[in-house]
Design a protein around this motif. Structure first.
Motif, mmCIF file in Angstrom:
data_model
loop_
_atom_site.group_PDB
_atom_site.id
_atom_site.type_symbol
_atom_site.label_atom_id
_atom_site.label_comp_id
_atom_site.label_asym_id
_atom_site.label_seq_id
_atom_site.Cartn_x
_atom_site.Cartn_y
_atom_site.Cartn_z
ATOM 1 N N SER B 46 0.840 -1.198 0.000
ATOM 2 C CA SER B 46 0.000 0.000 0.000
ATOM 3 C C SER B 46 0.873 1.245 0.000
ATOM 4 C CB SER B 46 -0.954 -0.004 1.191
ATOM 5 O OG SER B 46 -0.266 -0.309 2.360
ATOM 6 N N ILE B 47 0.569 2.127 -0.926
ATOM 7 C CA ILE B 47 1.283 3.401 -1.000
ATOM 8 C C ILE B 47 0.280 4.477 -0.630
ATOM 9 C CG2 ILE B 47 2.493 5.013 -2.531
ATOM 10 C CD1 ILE B 47 3.509 2.468 -3.993
ATOM 11 N N ILE B 48 0.398 4.962 0.590
ATOM 12 C CA ILE B 48 -0.622 5.840 1.157
ATOM 13 C C ILE B 48 -0.010 7.152 1.603
ATOM 14 C CG2 ILE B 48 -2.314 4.126 1.900
ATOM 15 C CD1 ILE B 48 -0.713 4.114 4.586
ATOM 16 N N GLY B 49 -0.819 8.171 1.661
ATOM 17 C CA GLY B 49 -0.334 9.475 2.114
ATOM 18 C C GLY B 49 0.682 10.052 1.159
ATOM 19 N N GLN B 50 1.701 10.694 1.683
ATOM 20 C CA GLN B 50 2.717 11.297 0.827
ATOM 21 C C GLN B 50 3.840 10.307 0.566
ATOM 22 O OE1 GLN B 50 4.145 15.186 0.863
ATOM 23 N NE2 GLN B 50 2.763 15.898 2.452
ATOM 24 N N VAL B 51 4.396 10.379 -0.622
ATOM 25 C CA VAL B 51 5.590 9.598 -0.913
ATOM 26 C C VAL B 51 6.772 10.373 -0.333
ATOM 27 C CG1 VAL B 51 7.035 8.633 -2.723
ATOM 28 C CG2 VAL B 51 4.560 8.666 -3.004
ATOM 29 N N GLU B 52 7.408 9.768 0.654
ATOM 30 C CA GLU B 52 8.486 10.474 1.358
ATOM 31 C C GLU B 52 9.843 10.056 0.807
ATOM 32 O OE1 GLU B 52 8.096 10.760 5.688
ATOM 33 O OE2 GLU B 52 10.248 10.482 5.785
ATOM 34 N N GLY B 53 10.633 11.044 0.422
ATOM 35 C CA GLY B 53 11.931 10.756 -0.178
ATOM 36 C C GLY B 53 13.074 11.247 0.667
ATOM 37 N N HIS B 54 13.814 12.198 0.128
ATOM 38 C CA HIS B 54 15.040 12.629 0.783
ATOM 39 C C HIS B 54 14.792 13.412 2.063
ATOM 40 C CE1 HIS B 54 16.863 11.262 -2.804
ATOM 41 N NE2 HIS B 54 16.257 12.162 -3.558
ATOM 42 N N LYS B 62 0.925 11.557 7.090
ATOM 43 C CA LYS B 62 0.929 10.116 6.804
ATOM 44 C C LYS B 62 1.785 9.913 5.569
ATOM 45 C CE LYS B 62 -1.667 6.849 8.120
ATOM 46 N NZ LYS B 62 -2.906 6.288 8.611
ATOM 47 N N THR B 63 2.826 9.125 5.704
ATOM 48 C CA THR B 63 3.750 8.985 4.582
ATOM 49 C C THR B 63 4.070 7.531 4.277
ATOM 50 O OG1 THR B 63 5.720 9.040 5.969
ATOM 51 C CG2 THR B 63 4.916 11.148 5.153
ATOM 52 N N THR B 64 4.490 7.315 3.045
ATOM 53 C CA THR B 64 5.066 6.042 2.647
ATOM 54 C C THR B 64 6.529 6.313 2.366
ATOM 55 O OG1 THR B 64 2.987 5.355 1.669
ATOM 56 C CG2 THR B 64 4.951 4.217 0.938
ATOM 57 N N LYS B 65 7.377 5.652 3.101
ATOM 58 C CA LYS B 65 8.808 5.922 2.958
ATOM 59 C C LYS B 65 9.399 4.965 1.937
ATOM 60 C CE LYS B 65 9.048 7.119 7.834
ATOM 61 N NZ LYS B 65 8.404 8.386 7.660
ATOM 62 N N TYR B 66 10.112 5.531 0.967
ATOM 63 C CA TYR B 66 10.610 4.640 -0.080
ATOM 64 C C TYR B 66 11.686 3.704 0.420
ATOM 65 C CZ TYR B 66 14.748 7.463 -1.445
ATOM 66 O OH TYR B 66 15.928 8.124 -1.490
ATOM 67 N N GLU B 67 12.391 4.079 1.491
ATOM 68 C CA GLU B 67 13.413 3.160 2.005
ATOM 69 C C GLU B 67 12.779 1.920 2.651
ATOM 70 O OE1 GLU B 67 12.867 6.182 3.235
ATOM 71 O OE2 GLU B 67 13.274 6.325 5.383
ATOM 72 N N HIS B 68 11.476 1.996 2.971
ATOM 73 C CA HIS B 68 10.778 0.812 3.467
ATOM 74 C C HIS B 68 10.307 -0.055 2.311
ATOM 75 C CE1 HIS B 68 9.636 2.911 7.470
ATOM 76 N NE2 HIS B 68 10.808 2.312 7.542
ATOM 77 N N ILE B 69 9.871 0.605 1.248
ATOM 78 C CA ILE B 69 9.227 -0.112 0.144
ATOM 79 C C ILE B 69 10.253 -0.847 -0.723
ATOM 80 C CG2 ILE B 69 7.731 0.164 -1.870
ATOM 81 C CD1 ILE B 69 6.139 1.027 0.392
ATOM 82 N N LEU B 70 11.383 -0.187 -1.010
ATOM 83 C CA LEU B 70 12.344 -0.793 -1.934
ATOM 84 C C LEU B 70 12.810 -2.179 -1.474
ATOM 85 C CD1 LEU B 70 14.452 2.294 -3.112
ATOM 86 C CD2 LEU B 70 12.379 1.360 -4.085
ATOM 87 N N PRO B 71 13.240 -2.354 -0.201
ATOM 88 C CA PRO B 71 13.638 -3.704 0.213
ATOM 89 C C PRO B 71 12.490 -4.707 0.156
ATOM 90 C CG PRO B 71 14.278 -2.077 1.862
ATOM 91 C CD PRO B 71 13.433 -1.378 0.866
ATOM 92 N N GLN B 72 11.260 -4.221 0.404
ATOM 93 C CA GLN B 72 10.112 -5.124 0.339
ATOM 94 C C GLN B 72 9.919 -5.643 -1.077
ATOM 95 O OE1 GLN B 72 6.985 -2.721 2.020
ATOM 96 N NE2 GLN B 72 7.018 -3.905 3.899
ATOM 97 N N LEU B 73 10.139 -4.764 -2.056
ATOM 98 C CA LEU B 73 9.989 -5.178 -3.450
ATOM 99 C C LEU B 73 11.048 -6.221 -3.815
ATOM 100 C CD1 LEU B 73 9.145 -1.744 -5.076
ATOM 101 C CD2 LEU B 73 7.652 -3.720 -4.961
#
Lengths: 75, 242
Positions: B46-54, B62-73
């Motif tokens: 689930s990609i919810i809220g803001q996409v949080e980057g640098h 409410k954010t989705t942190k890409y450093e959480h998602i990338l390892p999951q992928l």
């Protein structure tokens, strides 16, 4: 109270440092979770970070569950 | 005698723990037991809220942190038990580079992926939605397409403008390559005047997104599950032929 201003909300009400540190991500029973430090020796689960839908049915990870510091390993 | 007392104490403690557990569950979920499910071969991202980057956003976002998602992928790609992935999108957009990173990761997965846009898939949510093999949008969901910018203020430095222009070109290329929308049409939506109050861009609703070719079909969970299973079966039969 209504403030009419071109400034952003954060310029007027800055976020305190403690708010940033209260939330943290830890590893608990092999899963990554977001917890809030409620400073009585316990963490409260805010969010589970997982792609497995069945994890969300596991009551151990349901939001609001309290876990003690000893049970969790910080990452 | 002492031993039995200690034993009793332990029993009492255990009982207390059980009841407090029960009370807790009722407080949090309003019920005592939660359904249990067998292992699933389809995972959900689930990609919810803001996409949080640098930049780390304040905790009330409410954010989705890409450093959480990338390892999951990566984990999904690696795990042989996982056969398909469903991506749930309800995002207002966010960091362009982080969003593009997610979109590229999803597009380069070997396993079948299906995305559902729920509520909103705005801004950088658009490339993430089209990155999946097949995309769905629920009829009430909207997608805002607008040019890349920093804060919405006028950019004064030409170098900054050029940098953002290049970034925008990357977004457009990605969307055009991964969906049915034509480049001209997408740019037209992006720079349209009069749709968003005092801003350029377009806000398109469910069926319109399909009409423009941006999203493959209007549908919800049922359609997405059917589609991902269909794609999994297709992949299996292809492997057998090989």
């Amino acid at each position: 109270m209504i403030l009419y201003t071109p400034l952003s909300e954060l310029d007027i009400f800055p976020i305190s440092e403690t708010d940033y540190t209260k939330l943290r991500s830890i590893s608990y029973k092999g899963k990554n979770i977001y917890v809030e430090n409620i400073s009585d020796g316990n963490y409260k689960i805010i969010q589970l970070i997982s792609t497995d839908p069945s994890d969300f049915l596991n009551e151990n990870y349901s939001p609001g569950t309290l876990i003690s510091y000893q049970d969790s390993n910080d990452i | 005698m002492e031993k039995s007392q200690v034993g009793k104490k332990q029993q009492n403690n255990e009982q207390k723990e059980q009841t407090s557990d029960l009370v807790h569950k009722i407080q949090q979920l309003g019920q005592t037991s939660v359904a249990e499910a067998p292992d699933t071969n389809i995972h959900v991202l689930s990609i919810i809220g803001q996409v949080e980057g640098h930049i780390q956003l304040p905790p009330q976002n409410k954010t989705t942190k890409y450093e959480h998602i990338l390892p999951q992928l990566i984990a999904i790609e690696q795990n042989p038990k996982i056969e398909g992935l469903i991506i749930l999108l309800n995002t207002v957009g966010g960091d362009v580079e982080a969003g593009l990173a997610l979109a590229e990761m999803i597009a380069s997965l070997s396993k079948p992926t299906v995305s559902i846009v729920l509520g909103g898939g705005h801004s950088i949510g658009v490339p993430i939605a089209v990155a999946a093999d097949y995309s769905y949008i629920v009829p009430t969901a909207t997608m805002t397409i607008h040019p890349v910018r920093l804060t919405g203020l006028v950019i004064g430095v030409p170098q900054t403008f050029e940098y953002l222009d290049k970034m925008q070109e990357r977004v457009i290329q990605f969307v055009v390559e991964h969906s049915g929308v034509k480049e001209d049409q997408f740019k037209e939506l992006m720079f349209a005047k009069g749709n968003l109050t005092r801003d350029i861009g377009t806000n398109i609703v469910g069926t319109e997104a399909v009409k423009h070719g941006l999203i493959d079909e209007v549908g919800g969970v049922k359609n997405a599950m059917e589609k991902v299973n269909q794609l999994i079966n297709m992949r299996k039969t292809q492997e057998v032929i090989q």
